[in-house]
Enzyme design. Structure first.
Site, PDB file in Angstrom:
ATOM      1  N   SER A  71      32.260  28.831  21.622  1.00 44.94           N
ATOM      2  CA  SER A  71      31.635  28.369  22.866  1.00 44.94           C
ATOM      3  C   SER A  71      30.882  27.080  22.579  1.00 44.94           C
ATOM      4  O   SER A  71      30.415  26.859  21.454  1.00 44.94           O
ATOM      5  CB  SER A  71      30.644  29.422  23.378  1.00 44.94           C
ATOM      6  N   TYR A 100      23.566  35.169  21.977  1.00 44.95           N
ATOM      7  CA  TYR A 100      24.966  34.807  22.280  1.00 44.95           C
ATOM      8  C   TYR A 100      25.326  33.511  21.549  1.00 44.95           C
ATOM      9  O   TYR A 100      26.365  33.425  20.876  1.00 44.95           O
ATOM     10  CB  TYR A 100      25.152  34.648  23.795  1.00 44.95           C
TER      11      TYR A 100
HETATM   12  N1  LIG Z   1      33.738  31.874  30.710  1.00 41.41           N
HETATM   13  C1  LIG Z   1      33.074  30.956  30.038  1.00 41.41           C
HETATM   14  O1  LIG Z   1      32.408  30.083  30.648  1.00 41.41           O
HETATM   15  C2  LIG Z   1      33.126  30.932  28.519  1.00 41.41           C
HETATM   16  C3  LIG Z   1      32.576  29.805  27.882  1.00 41.41           C
HETATM   17  C4  LIG Z   1      32.614  29.734  26.503  1.00 41.41           C
HETATM   18  C5  LIG Z   1      33.182  30.754  25.779  1.00 41.41           C
HETATM   19  N2  LIG Z   1      33.704  31.844  26.390  1.00 41.41           N
HETATM   20  C6  LIG Z   1      34.285  32.906  25.564  1.00 41.41           C
HETATM   21  O2  LIG Z   1      35.614  33.146  25.968  1.00 41.41           O
HETATM   22  C7  LIG Z   1      35.970  34.479  25.625  1.00 41.41           C
HETATM   23  C8  LIG Z   1      36.656  35.123  26.830  1.00 41.41           C
HETATM   24  O3  LIG Z   1      35.739  35.207  27.890  1.00 41.41           O
HETATM   25  P1  LIG Z   1      36.165  35.053  29.415  1.00 41.41           P
HETATM   26  O4  LIG Z   1      35.433  33.907  29.967  1.00 41.41           O
HETATM   27  O5  LIG Z   1      37.630  35.119  29.559  1.00 41.41           O
HETATM   28  O6  LIG Z   1      35.457  36.361  30.016  1.00 41.41           O
HETATM   29  P2  LIG Z   1      36.052  37.668  30.690  1.00 41.41           P
HETATM   30  O7  LIG Z   1      36.964  37.303  31.821  1.00 41.41           O
HETATM   31  O8  LIG Z   1      34.886  38.529  30.971  1.00 41.41           O
HETATM   32  O9  LIG Z   1      36.962  38.324  29.540  1.00 41.41           O
HETATM   33  C9  LIG Z   1      36.388  38.962  28.431  1.00 41.41           C
HETATM   34  C10 LIG Z   1      37.458  39.755  27.707  1.00 41.41           C
HETATM   35  O10 LIG Z   1      36.854  40.376  26.563  1.00 41.41           O
HETATM   36  C11 LIG Z   1      37.101  41.773  26.625  1.00 41.41           C
HETATM   37  N3  LIG Z   1      35.961  42.570  26.143  1.00 41.41           N
HETATM   38  C12 LIG Z   1      34.673  42.509  26.575  1.00 41.41           C
HETATM   39  N4  LIG Z   1      33.940  43.429  25.942  1.00 41.41           N
HETATM   40  C13 LIG Z   1      34.790  44.093  25.103  1.00 41.41           C
HETATM   41  C14 LIG Z   1      34.639  45.156  24.195  1.00 41.41           C
HETATM   42  N5  LIG Z   1      33.447  45.770  23.994  1.00 41.41           N
HETATM   43  N6  LIG Z   1      35.712  45.580  23.488  1.00 41.41           N
HETATM   44  C15 LIG Z   1      36.920  44.988  23.687  1.00 41.41           C
HETATM   45  N7  LIG Z   1      37.136  43.981  24.538  1.00 41.41           N
HETATM   46  C16 LIG Z   1      36.076  43.550  25.237  1.00 41.41           C
HETATM   47  C17 LIG Z   1      37.314  42.095  28.088  1.00 41.41           C
HETATM   48  O11 LIG Z   1      38.077  43.287  28.172  1.00 41.41           O
HETATM   49  P3  LIG Z   1      37.952  44.319  29.436  1.00 41.41           P
HETATM   50  O12 LIG Z   1      37.886  43.456  30.670  1.00 41.41           O
HETATM   51  O13 LIG Z   1      39.237  45.081  29.358  1.00 41.41           O
HETATM   52  O14 LIG Z   1      36.737  45.106  29.213  1.00 41.41           O
HETATM   53  C18 LIG Z   1      38.056  40.859  28.579  1.00 41.41           C
HETATM   54  O15 LIG Z   1      39.429  40.988  28.326  1.00 41.41           O
HETATM   55  C19 LIG Z   1      34.695  35.165  25.165  1.00 41.41           C
HETATM   56  O16 LIG Z   1      34.667  35.221  23.758  1.00 41.41           O
HETATM   57  C20 LIG Z   1      33.595  34.245  25.677  1.00 41.41           C
HETATM   58  O17 LIG Z   1      32.432  34.311  24.885  1.00 41.41           O
HETATM   59  C21 LIG Z   1      33.695  31.956  27.758  1.00 41.41           C
END
Ligand SMILES: NC(=O)c1ccc[n+]([C@@H]2O[C@H](COP(=O)([O-])OP(=O)(O)OC[C@H]3O[C@@H](n4cnc5c(N)ncnc54)[C@H](OP(=O)(O)O)[C@@H]3O)[C@@H](O)[C@H]2O)c1
Length: 275
Positions: free
Chosen positions: A161, A174
């Site tokens: 991130s 985080y």
């Molecule tokens: N969105 C942003 O602005 C942003 C920015 C920087 C970095 N990121 C990073 O990008 C990555 C993906 O995030 P996203 O934005 O796509 O969010 P998201 O839509 O909430 O997706 C998160 C994913 O992680 C899985 N997950 C969450 N908790 C889990 C657990 N305890 N065990 C196994 N799987 C788990 C979820 O699975 P389920 O839904 O099946 O529970 C989902 O598939 C993360 O590492 C996040 O830190 C996101």
């Protein structure tokens, strides 16, 4: 000149000299790929893109219905597992290899955010965040990298991130997990390049996913503008195929990262002023 690599089980495999290895980009056609956190957001977009590029993709998550929808579209095997549980990362890797055979690509993407006052953060919540965002990726890497190294082929992508590079108030733990991933990626990249395994860090800025609602605080700032998850998926695909060690997406966010490295005091003044 050959060097030696210790792989799991104590056996020793000869590997080519670093000088014989160049460009760790990997062809996705037919490649066996595991994407964690593929049931939503960036992971789902990445799984779709990699499958569209000809890869054989196993999709992981917790949400059975979401995984089944993706599997129906992609014909992909699904793996369910809560990565905060001990042994889960190793079990997910083993299940993916049982379905697809030796893994060529692992996108370690599953993660969650937490926002609020550090003084009020329950230590158990901090432990949970560290287990999901840092311990699980370390264990997943440990489970798959020895095999990749022994085969002299593979790519691990860690989804970090922008806050892992810059820090962020109200997101200290985080941000710390993501900073640790950046350091893990850089260290592993240097260690694994000589044996033909690529390690890439992809650090997104603000992305339109369920991430913010799930952490309990919707994104409300005007800038940076959220980007679609598909843009991060393209960055992940490019990192794999071109062997890019570090990608910040959108690219312009590399400017504050460079500023914070070159002139930290100026960066802090600007960041404090513009929050
Ligand atoms: N969105 C942003 O602005 C942003 C920015 C920087 C970095 N990121 C990073 O990008 C990555 C993906 O995030 P996203 O934005 O796509 O969010 P998201 O839509 O909430 O997706 C998160 C994913 O992680 C899985 N997950 C969450 N908790 C889990 C657990 N305890 N065990 C196994 N799987 C788990 C979820 O699975 P389920 O839904 O099946 O529970 C989902 O598939 C993360 O590492 C996040 O830190 C996101």
């Amino acid at each position: 000149m050959a060097s030696q690599l210790f792989v799991r089980g104590g056996s020793v495999a000869p590997v080519p000299s670093p000088t014989l290895r160049r460009g760790l980009g990997l062809d996705l056609v037919g490649a066996a790929c595991l994407v964690t956190g593929a049931s939503s957001g960036i992971g789902a977009a990445t799984a779709r893109l990699l499958a569209g590029a000809g890869a054989r993709v196993a999709v992981h998550g917790r949400d059975r219905a979401a995984l089944d929808r993706l599997a129906a579209d992609l014909g992909a095997p699904t793996i369910q597992g809560d990565l905060t549980e001990p042994g889960a990362a190793e079990a997910v890797a083993a299940a993916a290899e049982a379905d697809l055979g030796p893994l060529d690509v692992v996108v370690s993407n599953a993660g969650a955010g937490w926002s609020g006052s550090f003084c009020e953060m329950d230590p158990a919540e901090a432990d949970c965040l560290i287990a999901l965002n840092l311990t699980a990726p370390v264990h997943l890497a440990r489970a798959v990298i020895p095999g990749m190294a022994a085969r002299g082929r593979g790519c691990l992508v860690l989804v970090g991130s922008i806050v892992g590079h810059l820090g962020a108030p109200q997101e200290a733990v985080y941000a710390a997990t993501k900073a640790a991933l950046a350091s893990l990626a850089e260290s592993l990249r240097a260690e694994m390049a000589p044996v033909g395994v690529g390690v890439c860090l992809v650090s997104p800025g603000v992305v339109q996913t369920a991430f913010f609602d799930r952490r309990g605080l919707p994104y409300s700032r005007r800038r940076p503008r959220p980007i679609p998850a598909g843009r991060v998926a393209v960055a992940v695909e490019t990192a794999i195929t071109e062997g890019r060690p570090r990608t910040i997406v959108p690219t312009w966010l590399g400017l504050p990262v460079a500023l914070s490295t070159l002139t930290p005091s100026l960066y802090r003044r600007l960041a404090d002023r513009w929050a």
